[in-house]
Design a protein around this motif. Structure first.
Motif, PDB file in Angstrom:
ATOM      1  N   PRO A 110       0.790  -1.172  -0.009  1.00  0.00           N
ATOM      2  CA  PRO A 110      -0.020  -0.045   0.005  1.00  0.00           C
ATOM      3  C   PRO A 110       1.036   1.325  -0.134  1.00  0.00           C
ATOM      4  O   PRO A 110       2.018   1.237   0.342  1.00  0.00           O
ATOM      5  CB  PRO A 110      -0.673  -0.130   1.340  1.00  0.00           C
ATOM      6  N   ASN A 129      -4.073   6.174   2.786  1.00  0.00           N
ATOM      7  CA  ASN A 129      -3.690   5.136   2.021  1.00  0.00           C
ATOM      8  C   ASN A 129      -4.139   5.442   0.592  1.00  0.00           C
ATOM      9  O   ASN A 129      -5.208   6.078   0.370  1.00  0.00           O
ATOM     10  CB  ASN A 129      -3.611   3.652   2.427  1.00  0.00           C
ATOM     11  N   THR A 131      -5.683   2.993  -0.550  1.00  0.00           N
ATOM     12  CA  THR A 131      -6.741   1.959  -0.492  1.00  0.00           C
ATOM     13  C   THR A 131      -7.793   2.357   0.545  1.00  0.00           C
ATOM     14  O   THR A 131      -7.757   3.062   1.349  1.00  0.00           O
ATOM     15  CB  THR A 131      -6.163   0.708  -0.169  1.00  0.00           C
ATOM     16  N   VAL A 133      -9.465   0.478   2.407  1.00  0.00           N
ATOM     17  CA  VAL A 133      -9.641  -0.212   3.648  1.00  0.00           C
ATOM     18  C   VAL A 133      -8.380  -0.661   3.985  1.00  0.00           C
ATOM     19  O   VAL A 133      -7.207  -0.214   3.467  1.00  0.00           O
ATOM     20  CB  VAL A 133     -10.445  -1.679   3.182  1.00  0.00           C
ATOM     21  N   PHE A 134      -8.089  -1.274   5.088  1.00  0.00           N
ATOM     22  CA  PHE A 134      -6.912  -1.800   5.744  1.00  0.00           C
ATOM     23  C   PHE A 134      -6.968  -3.191   6.137  1.00  0.00           C
ATOM     24  O   PHE A 134      -8.115  -3.764   6.053  1.00  0.00           O
ATOM     25  CB  PHE A 134      -6.532  -0.831   6.839  1.00  0.00           C
ATOM     26  N   PHE A 135      -5.756  -3.832   6.634  1.00  0.00           N
ATOM     27  CA  PHE A 135      -5.690  -5.071   6.666  1.00  0.00           C
ATOM     28  C   PHE A 135      -6.393  -5.761   8.061  1.00  0.00           C
ATOM     29  O   PHE A 135      -6.620  -6.762   8.296  1.00  0.00           O
ATOM     30  CB  PHE A 135      -4.157  -5.693   6.960  1.00  0.00           C
ATOM     31  N   SER A 173      -8.451  -9.175   7.182  1.00  0.00           N
ATOM     32  CA  SER A 173      -7.648  -8.761   6.137  1.00  0.00           C
ATOM     33  C   SER A 173      -7.858  -8.963   4.667  1.00  0.00           C
ATOM     34  O   SER A 173      -7.346  -8.531   3.517  1.00  0.00           O
ATOM     35  CB  SER A 173      -6.266  -9.441   6.625  1.00  0.00           C
ATOM     36  N   HIS A 175     -10.173  -8.430   2.401  1.00  0.00           N
ATOM     37  CA  HIS A 175     -10.579  -7.570   1.342  1.00  0.00           C
ATOM     38  C   HIS A 175      -9.106  -6.673   1.066  1.00  0.00           C
ATOM     39  O   HIS A 175      -8.909  -6.311  -0.170  1.00  0.00           O
ATOM     40  CB  HIS A 175     -11.567  -6.391   2.266  1.00  0.00           C
ATOM     41  N   GLN A 176      -8.557  -6.326   2.053  1.00  0.00           N
ATOM     42  CA  GLN A 176      -7.175  -5.517   1.537  1.00  0.00           C
ATOM     43  C   GLN A 176      -6.236  -6.288   0.796  1.00  0.00           C
ATOM     44  O   GLN A 176      -5.698  -5.793  -0.201  1.00  0.00           O
ATOM     45  CB  GLN A 176      -6.475  -4.806   2.830  1.00  0.00           C
ATOM     46  N   SER A 198      -9.728   6.580   4.299  1.00  0.00           N
ATOM     47  CA  SER A 198      -9.607   5.102   4.940  1.00  0.00           C
ATOM     48  C   SER A 198     -10.932   4.923   5.900  1.00  0.00           C
ATOM     49  O   SER A 198     -11.956   4.526   5.793  1.00  0.00           O
ATOM     50  CB  SER A 198      -8.558   4.383   5.213  1.00  0.00           C
ATOM     51  N   THR A 281     -12.061  -2.338   7.609  1.00  0.00           N
ATOM     52  CA  THR A 281     -11.582  -3.138   6.569  1.00  0.00           C
ATOM     53  C   THR A 281     -12.862  -3.397   5.543  1.00  0.00           C
ATOM     54  O   THR A 281     -12.832  -4.277   4.661  1.00  0.00           O
ATOM     55  CB  THR A 281     -11.305  -4.656   7.235  1.00  0.00           C
TER      56      THR A 281
END
Length: 485
Positions: A110, A129, A131, A133-135, A173, A175-176, A198, A281
């Motif tokens: 990321p 980020n 992205t 979402v996140f992990f 996690s 999704h990420q 995010s 997430t």
């Protein structure tokens, strides 16, 4: 007294007589301890690097401005968003997450997307980020997650066993991981990627009414990604490829720009939405909460000095301004502490007084002393509060909006545990060519994992997201797909 000469001096301003030869006892030495210029040069050199960031160590930055294009004052009283055409100076730092300061720009990782707005009401930092979402979704897991991205304590090598063991035991996690392993995992340049806040945040208007909000920066350059083989080639031949591209684009007047949009959710919807809106997430469907344009960010000036600006820049998601507040997002709640604490450790207790971090608004508080204290340290003014001497006082109108809390004080997980619908939807949105590359990337990343049980456990998550997704990865790894995931 000023001087027009160009004499080299020590840090205390004394002229240096010889900068080529140290002071010695005779031509062969030994060197004399009294050569204070030599001692200062060596001592300062030893301290020229502040500790690198634990995460987001490798980065590039630029100055620019943010211009409001749509009046959203009915949602937030934030002054810098209050008037169409208003421009606010800003600074942005892009970064990779896991690598060290000298790592390659073109790795699959990321990208940090941290924006500092120098508003009239203080600095507002949006630390996100590339992205949405996140992990993970709870800050208590963050140190463990980052440990898996770092080097093995014995071999000092990257450790795919740790990476996939953690992910396979943390289904949130998925999704990420799917985004990371897709084409979007390696942006072509820092200019050709979106940015996201995010987290969910709270906006409050002048009447005290609140809404939940998510931020989306949409690149005007278009989204472009790097082919895996080209990324690997660049990592060896030009590990600073993204840093160089950003600097050169701005240097020649090709100023990159992003359109900032937000999703707005009524406060009451948080209790009924099909996903927990504070779970980082997960995303909010844009069909449910469409994007609303807010303004335009343009990067038009390179740093004059990388260390002073990019390396010493400090960002915290807890740097709010009136009208923008935190949500109950558990990852955000932990970051409100962790980022500021990291800066106090890495840069110093007074990191916010450095030029790159110093707000344009006047700073009036009772913080005194500490390393790197600038200015007159408050002089002889009152240094405590409350006081009877007319010192700075609180302003009740700037209190955060009240919110209800309920429930038992306990170590509790989120109530919603559907970690498969959204990554499955994402997989099904991809073209066949994109799916093929996604599967190839995952298989290549999982192949070095030594224990089949870890691979099989992770395949089960992919299978729950979409049976075809799991089946293709199982085939690529030469392992059976789960019969009853």
């Amino acid at each position: 007294m000023s001087s027009n000469n160009n004499n080299l001096t020590t840090s205390w301003g004394a002229p240096v007589g010889d900068n080529q030869n140290s002071m010695t006892a005779g031509s062969r030495g030994p060197t004399l301890l009294q050569d204070v210029h030599l001692l200062e040069k060596l001592a300062h050199f030893n301290r020229e690097r502040v500790p690198e960031r634990v995460v987001h160590a490798k980065g590039a930055g630029a100055h620019g401005y943010f211009e409001v294009t749509q009046d959203l004052s009915k949602y937030t009283k934030a002054n810098f968003l209050s008037e169409v055409g208003r421009r606010t100076p800003m600074f942005i730092r892009f970064s990779t997450v896991a690598g060290e300061l000298g790592s390659s720009d073109t790795v699959r990782d990321p990208r940090g997307f941290a924006v500092k707005f120098y508003t009239e009401e203080g600095n507002y930092d949006l630390v996100g980020n590339n992205t949405p979402v996140f992990f993970i979704r709870d800050a208590i897991k963050f140190p463990d997650f980052i440990h898996t991205q770092k080097r093995h304590p014995q071999t000092h090598l990257k450790n795919p066993n740790a990476v996939w063991d953690f992910w396979s035991l943390s289904p949130e996690s998925l999704h990420q991981v799917t985004i990371l392993m897709s084409d979007r995992g390696i942006p072509a340049t820092l200019r050709h990627m979106h940015g996201f806040g995010s987290h969910t945040f709270k906006w409050v208007n002048a009447e005290g009414a609140a809404v939940w909000v998510k931020y989306h920066f949409k690149t005007e350059q278009g989204v472009k990604n790097l082919d895996v083989e080209l990324a690997a080639k660049l990592a060896g031949e030009n590990p600073d490829y993204h840093t160089e591209d950003l600097f050169n684009a701005i240097d020649k007047g090709d100023f990159p720009a992003w359109r900032l949009h937000v999703q707005i959710m009524p406060v009451e919807d948080a209790n009924t939405y099909r996903f927990d809106p504070f779970d980082v997430t997960k995303v909010w469907s844009q069909k449910d909460y469409p994007l609303i344009e807010v303004g335009r960010m343009v990067l038009d000036r390179n740093p004059e000095n990388y260390f002073a600006e990019v390396e010493q820049a400090t960002f915290s998601p807890g740097s709010f301004v009136p009208g923008i507040e935190a949500s109950p997002d558990k990852m955000l709640q932990g970051r409100l502490f962790a980022y500021g604490d990291a800066h106090r450790h890495r840069v110093g207790a007074n990191h916010n007084s450095l030029p790159i971090n110093r707000p344009k608004a006047d700073v009036k508080n009772y913080q005194r002393d500490g390393a790197m204290t600038h200015g007159n340290n408050g002089g002889g003014s009152v240094y405590y509060e409350p006081n009877s001497y007319g010192g700075p006082a609180e302003s009740a109108q700037n209190k955060p909006a009240p919110f209800e809390v309920s429930g038992l004080a306990d170590s509790s997980a989120y109530d919603h545990n559907d970690h498969y619908t959204q990554p499955g939807d994402l997989y099904r949105l991809l073209s066949e060519e994109e799916r093929t590359r996604l599967v190839r990337n995952i298989v290549g990343a999982m192949a070095p994992v030594e224990r089949d049980e870890i691979k099989i456990r992770q395949i089960g998550h992919f299978y729950k997201a979409d049976p075809e997704f799991g089946q293709r990865i199982a085939e690529g790894l030469g392992l059976p797909a789960p019969s009853n995931p």
